[in-house]
Design a protein around this motif. Sequence first.
Motif, PDB file in Angstrom:
ATOM      1  N   ASP A  89       0.816  -1.220   0.000  1.00 27.32           N
ATOM      2  CA  ASP A  89       0.000   0.000   0.000  1.00 27.32           C
ATOM      3  C   ASP A  89       0.849   1.268   0.000  1.00 27.32           C
ATOM      4  O   ASP A  89       0.452   2.286  -0.557  1.00 27.32           O
ATOM      5  N   VAL A  90       1.990   1.196   0.667  1.00 27.34           N
ATOM      6  CA  VAL A  90       2.830   2.381   0.842  1.00 27.34           C
ATOM      7  C   VAL A  90       4.272   2.038   0.491  1.00 27.34           C
ATOM      8  O   VAL A  90       4.789   0.992   0.886  1.00 27.34           O
ATOM      9  N   THR A 102       1.738   6.514  -2.003  1.00 28.29           N
ATOM     10  CA  THR A 102       0.731   5.478  -2.176  1.00 28.29           C
ATOM     11  C   THR A 102       0.413   5.419  -3.667  1.00 28.29           C
ATOM     12  O   THR A 102       1.017   6.148  -4.466  1.00 28.29           O
ATOM     13  N   GLU A 103      -0.533   4.596  -4.032  1.00 23.32           N
ATOM     14  CA  GLU A 103      -0.924   4.542  -5.442  1.00 23.32           C
ATOM     15  C   GLU A 103      -1.521   5.866  -5.911  1.00 23.32           C
ATOM     16  O   GLU A 103      -1.475   6.199  -7.087  1.00 23.32           O
ATOM     17  N   SER A 144      -1.556   2.665   6.352  1.00 20.04           N
ATOM     18  CA  SER A 144      -1.468   1.208   6.187  1.00 20.04           C
ATOM     19  C   SER A 144      -0.125   0.730   6.717  1.00 20.04           C
ATOM     20  O   SER A 144       0.887   1.424   6.587  1.00 20.04           O
ATOM     21  N   ASP A 187      -1.024  12.699  -2.798  1.00 17.96           N
ATOM     22  CA  ASP A 187      -2.026  12.072  -1.945  1.00 17.96           C
ATOM     23  C   ASP A 187      -2.164  12.953  -0.702  1.00 17.96           C
ATOM     24  O   ASP A 187      -1.248  13.035   0.119  1.00 17.96           O
TER      25      ASP A 187
END
Length: 206
Positions: free
Chosen positions: A41-42, A59-60, A85, A118
């Motif tokens: 996730d990260v 992140t994504e 996360s 983000d």
Amino acid sequence: MMDTNNTPTFDVAAAFPVGADEMDSLRSELVRRAANDDLLDVTYRTVDTPLGTLLLVATERGLLRVAYEREEFERVLDTIAQRVSSRILRTPARLDDAARELDEYFIGRRTVFDLALDHSLSSGFRDEVQRSLPTIAYGSTASYSEIAKLVGRPRAVRAVGTACATNPLPIVVPCHRVVRSDGSYGQYVGGVDAKTTLLTMEGAVR
């Protein structure tokens, strides 16, 4: 080797030494499997800059965090594990674009960052203030009161200061361009010296 209870133990690392190349290969395979199994996730990496080593976290969605060494990288990552996360892995290649743009900025070839961001570490008024900061052009500054007026809360000068102080994306989101009404620099997450260096490098004027 004996442990404190005089029980023989087996040192795997000593018995099966792993070279640097093999370790890199194992790390790459771990990253690949984590990505394929949707377990990552990260991602994070560090970069060397004129202001010292910076931690980059993404992140994504995009770049999530830029941290100075004085913030303590382990503590920053622990906070992200709790708030975003715990599935965090060091994958430098995924942050190549951010590292490249920061390098271009520090050598004077870039005045605007073009990165997906983000903003999930901020919310409410702080998020609103932080999203407004890129409107302060390279080489310019704005006062805390001017930013308060910009976001429609002219009396929230102190809250603007708090939003700048808690900006999770310093440099990329240029809170260093916000100064006091008398022109003095005020506080900065990277320290006053770092803020002075950034504004001097940009040739900031009011």
